[in-house]
Design a protein around this motif. Structure first.
Motif, PDB file in Angstrom:
ATOM      1  N   ALA A  10       0.835  -1.204   0.000  1.00 14.35           N
ATOM      2  CA  ALA A  10       0.000   0.000   0.000  1.00 14.35           C
ATOM      3  C   ALA A  10       0.868   1.251   0.000  1.00 14.35           C
ATOM      4  O   ALA A  10       1.942   1.281   0.606  1.00 14.35           O
ATOM      5  N   ILE A  11       0.382   2.300  -0.692  1.00 17.43           N
ATOM      6  CA  ILE A  11       1.086   3.571  -0.716  1.00 17.43           C
ATOM      7  C   ILE A  11       0.098   4.704  -0.480  1.00 17.43           C
ATOM      8  O   ILE A  11      -1.084   4.621  -0.818  1.00 17.43           O
ATOM      9  N   GLY A  12       0.599   5.760   0.157  1.00 19.18           N
ATOM     10  CA  GLY A  12      -0.257   6.909   0.458  1.00 19.18           C
ATOM     11  C   GLY A  12       0.525   8.000   1.168  1.00 19.18           C
ATOM     12  O   GLY A  12       1.750   7.937   1.285  1.00 19.18           O
ATOM     13  N   SER A  29      -3.162  -8.715   9.285  1.00 20.00           N
ATOM     14  CA  SER A  29      -1.723  -8.824   9.088  1.00 20.00           C
ATOM     15  C   SER A  29      -1.012  -8.918  10.446  1.00 20.00           C
ATOM     16  O   SER A  29      -1.279  -8.120  11.338  1.00 20.00           O
ATOM     17  N   PRO A  30      -0.104  -9.892  10.637  1.00 19.74           N
ATOM     18  CA  PRO A  30       0.596 -10.022  11.915  1.00 19.74           C
ATOM     19  C   PRO A  30       1.585  -8.900  12.164  1.00 19.74           C
ATOM     20  O   PRO A  30       2.065  -8.707  13.283  1.00 19.74           O
ATOM     21  N   GLY A  31       1.897  -8.139  11.139  1.00 18.78           N
ATOM     22  CA  GLY A  31       2.809  -7.009  11.267  1.00 18.78           C
ATOM     23  C   GLY A  31       2.799  -6.223   9.981  1.00 18.78           C
ATOM     24  O   GLY A  31       2.234  -6.653   8.968  1.00 18.78           O
ATOM     25  N   VAL A  32       3.409  -5.045  10.001  1.00 19.02           N
ATOM     26  CA  VAL A  32       3.457  -4.187   8.826  1.00 19.02           C
ATOM     27  C   VAL A  32       4.883  -3.689   8.639  1.00 19.02           C
ATOM     28  O   VAL A  32       5.530  -3.273   9.605  1.00 19.02           O
ATOM     29  N   VAL A  33       5.374  -3.767   7.408  1.00 18.63           N
ATOM     30  CA  VAL A  33       6.710  -3.296   7.092  1.00 18.63           C
ATOM     31  C   VAL A  33       6.614  -1.941   6.419  1.00 18.63           C
ATOM     32  O   VAL A  33       5.863  -1.766   5.458  1.00 18.63           O
ATOM     33  N   GLU A  34       7.393  -0.984   6.928  1.00 22.23           N
ATOM     34  CA  GLU A  34       7.416   0.344   6.319  1.00 22.23           C
ATOM     35  C   GLU A  34       8.721   0.513   5.564  1.00 22.23           C
ATOM     36  O   GLU A  34       9.802   0.218   6.083  1.00 22.23           O
ATOM     37  N   TYR A  35       8.637   0.979   4.329  1.00 18.41           N
ATOM     38  CA  TYR A  35       9.828   1.251   3.545  1.00 18.41           C
ATOM     39  C   TYR A  35      10.218   2.695   3.715  1.00 18.41           C
ATOM     40  O   TYR A  35       9.379   3.589   3.784  1.00 18.41           O
ATOM     41  N   ALA A  36      11.519   2.924   3.758  1.00 17.92           N
ATOM     42  CA  ALA A  36      12.017   4.278   3.999  1.00 17.92           C
ATOM     43  C   ALA A  36      11.607   5.227   2.884  1.00 17.92           C
ATOM     44  O   ALA A  36      11.334   6.386   3.092  1.00 17.92           O
ATOM     45  N   THR A  66       4.435   9.471  -0.315  1.00 17.46           N
ATOM     46  CA  THR A  66       5.583   9.637   0.564  1.00 17.46           C
ATOM     47  C   THR A  66       5.721   8.503   1.568  1.00 17.46           C
ATOM     48  O   THR A  66       6.602   8.540   2.403  1.00 17.46           O
ATOM     49  N   ALA A  67       4.843   7.507   1.517  1.00 19.94           N
ATOM     50  CA  ALA A  67       4.940   6.374   2.438  1.00 19.94           C
ATOM     51  C   ALA A  67       4.533   5.093   1.730  1.00 19.94           C
ATOM     52  O   ALA A  67       3.656   5.103   0.856  1.00 19.94           O
ATOM     53  N   SER A  68       5.189   4.011   2.089  1.00 14.75           N
ATOM     54  CA  SER A  68       4.895   2.709   1.486  1.00 14.75           C
ATOM     55  C   SER A  68       4.898   1.645   2.579  1.00 14.75           C
ATOM     56  O   SER A  68       5.830   1.561   3.381  1.00 14.75           O
ATOM     57  N   LEU A  69       3.847   0.829   2.617  1.00 18.54           N
ATOM     58  CA  LEU A  69       3.698  -0.207   3.624  1.00 18.54           C
ATOM     59  C   LEU A  69       3.447  -1.554   2.961  1.00 18.54           C
ATOM     60  O   LEU A  69       2.790  -1.630   1.928  1.00 18.54           O
ATOM     61  N   THR A  70       3.983  -2.600   3.573  1.00 16.27           N
ATOM     62  CA  THR A  70       3.725  -3.960   3.101  1.00 16.27           C
ATOM     63  C   THR A  70       3.166  -4.774   4.250  1.00 16.27           C
ATOM     64  O   THR A  70       3.697  -4.739   5.371  1.00 16.27           O
ATOM     65  N   ALA A  71       2.092  -5.489   3.972  1.00 14.91           N
ATOM     66  CA  ALA A  71       1.440  -6.318   4.993  1.00 14.91           C
ATOM     67  C   ALA A  71       1.109  -7.669   4.377  1.00 14.91           C
ATOM     68  O   ALA A  71       1.123  -7.836   3.155  1.00 14.91           O
ATOM     69  N   TYR A  72       0.799  -8.641   5.247  1.00 14.04           N
ATOM     70  CA  TYR A  72       0.504  -9.993   4.778  1.00 14.04           C
ATOM     71  C   TYR A  72      -0.772 -10.492   5.429  1.00 14.04           C
ATOM     72  O   TYR A  72      -0.892 -10.500   6.654  1.00 14.04           O
ATOM     73  N   LEU A  73      -1.710 -10.907   4.596  1.00 14.34           N
ATOM     74  CA  LEU A  73      -2.976 -11.434   5.078  1.00 14.34           C
ATOM     75  C   LEU A  73      -3.067 -12.922   4.745  1.00 14.34           C
ATOM     76  O   LEU A  73      -2.743 -13.322   3.617  1.00 14.34           O
TER      77      LEU A  73
END
Length: 320
Positions: A10-12, A29-36, A66-73
């Motif tokens: 996801a991006i936003g 999602s058990p956690g969320v990864v944020e990309y720099a 300006t933000a990017s997140l990765t999650a797993y369902l």
């Protein structure tokens, strides 16, 4: 069995990042990864172990992101992807989804273990995992090691140099010791590789100890696979009885220093002590400590930044 996951990228706007994280966690999602730095997913790309199910929507705009997140369902998640789309849309976020197949690392790690050959003179060992077969030439002894969660696949520099020391002690022309009447104690045996190597060289009595329950289980299994009569014990060094012609300890330097008196106590007259697990910068301190208790250094093997030292009492024979 491995579980299938849906990878959500996801991006936003960064100002609504926390809200986006909350939505993704709520979705399962058990956690969320944020990309720099926010990046849009690559079309048709294989990233890590993720496989894109299709190209992203052409309307997927990245301007101003300006933000990017990765999650797993989980693929069987009761949370509807359309509901996720609507919840993210409310805060100005968009996403793409792809199929992510969770890797079974109990199998995947095997790809990185290869046979290892260690030679000294005309003698050698080949250490291989059970799932790879090799041909051994004259003077070569094969050791089959399934390390599990225990240290000792044969690939580490300290294990290699310990094996080389054993070859020098028992198998080369004019060897320091005859294996027929010899005995060996392997302190902190791990996978059991050094104890098994000793049996392969013909050492009559071999004892291996470790204080880790997993290592003990692995060492016993490897001894059986190699048809090597190794006595594997949970006794600490201090409680181990008997004297041995060779004592091997491939453990960290602080433990070698702490156990110095006990290691010497287990050494038979004119026996040999093989110490490893040492960095080059630690070897001089260890050498000095063992010389102060009456042992003489007769050999040194180095590989990369690691060193293995061989000691004996002053009455024993040294060699080159």
């Amino acid at each position: 069995m491995p579980k299938d996951w849906i990878e959500i990228r996801a991006i936003g706007k960064s100002v609504s990042k926390d809200a986006a994280v909350a939505v993704l966690v709520k979705a399962g999602s058990p956690g969320v990864v944020e990309y720099a730095k926010a990046v849009a997913p690559a079309e048709g790309a294989i990233i890590s172990h993720s496989v894109w199910s299709g190209a992203p929507d052409e309307s997927f705009e990245t301007a101003g992101v300006t933000a990017s997140l990765t999650a797993y369902l989980p693929s069987n998640s009761p949370y509807d992807v359309n509901a996720l789309k609507n919840d993210l849309k409310k805060i100005g976020w968009k996403f793409t989804a792809s199929v992510y197949v969770e890797v079974d690392w109990s199998i995947k790690w095997r790809l990185h273990i290869r046979p290892v050959k260690v030679s000294f003179g005309q003698a050698s060992f080949i250490v291989r995992p059970p799932w790879i077969h090799v041909k051994a030439g004259k003077g070569c002894r094969v050791i089959v090691i399934d390390p599990g969660m225990a240290f000792g696949t044969g690939s580490h520099a300290t294990t290699k140099t310990c094996l080389k020391a054993l070859l020098w002690l028992f198998s080369v022309d004019g060897a320091a010791l005859s294996p027929r009447g010899a005995s060996l104690l392997d302190v902190g045996t791990g996978s059991g590789i050094l104890a098994i190597a000793a049996k392969k060289l013909g050492v009559k009595e071999v004892v291996a100890n470790d204080i880790d329950a997993v290592a003990l289980k692995v060492a016993r299994k490897n001894a059986r696979v190699n048809k090597s009569a190794v006595f594997v014990s949970s006794a600490t060094l201090e409680k181990t009885k008997g004297a041995f012609k060779v004592v091997v300890a491939n453990i960290i330097s602080t433990e070698l220093l702490r156990l110095a008196p006990s290691l010497k106590a287990r050494l038979a007259p004119k026996g040999f002590l093989v110490l490893s697990g040492l960095l080059d910068i630690e070897s001089s301190e260890v050498a000095k400590a063992f010389s102060l208790i009456g042992l003489k250094q007769v050999k040194s093997y180095s590989s990369k930044e690691w060193r293995t030292l061989v000691f004996t009492d002053n009455g024993a024979r040294s060699g080159e």
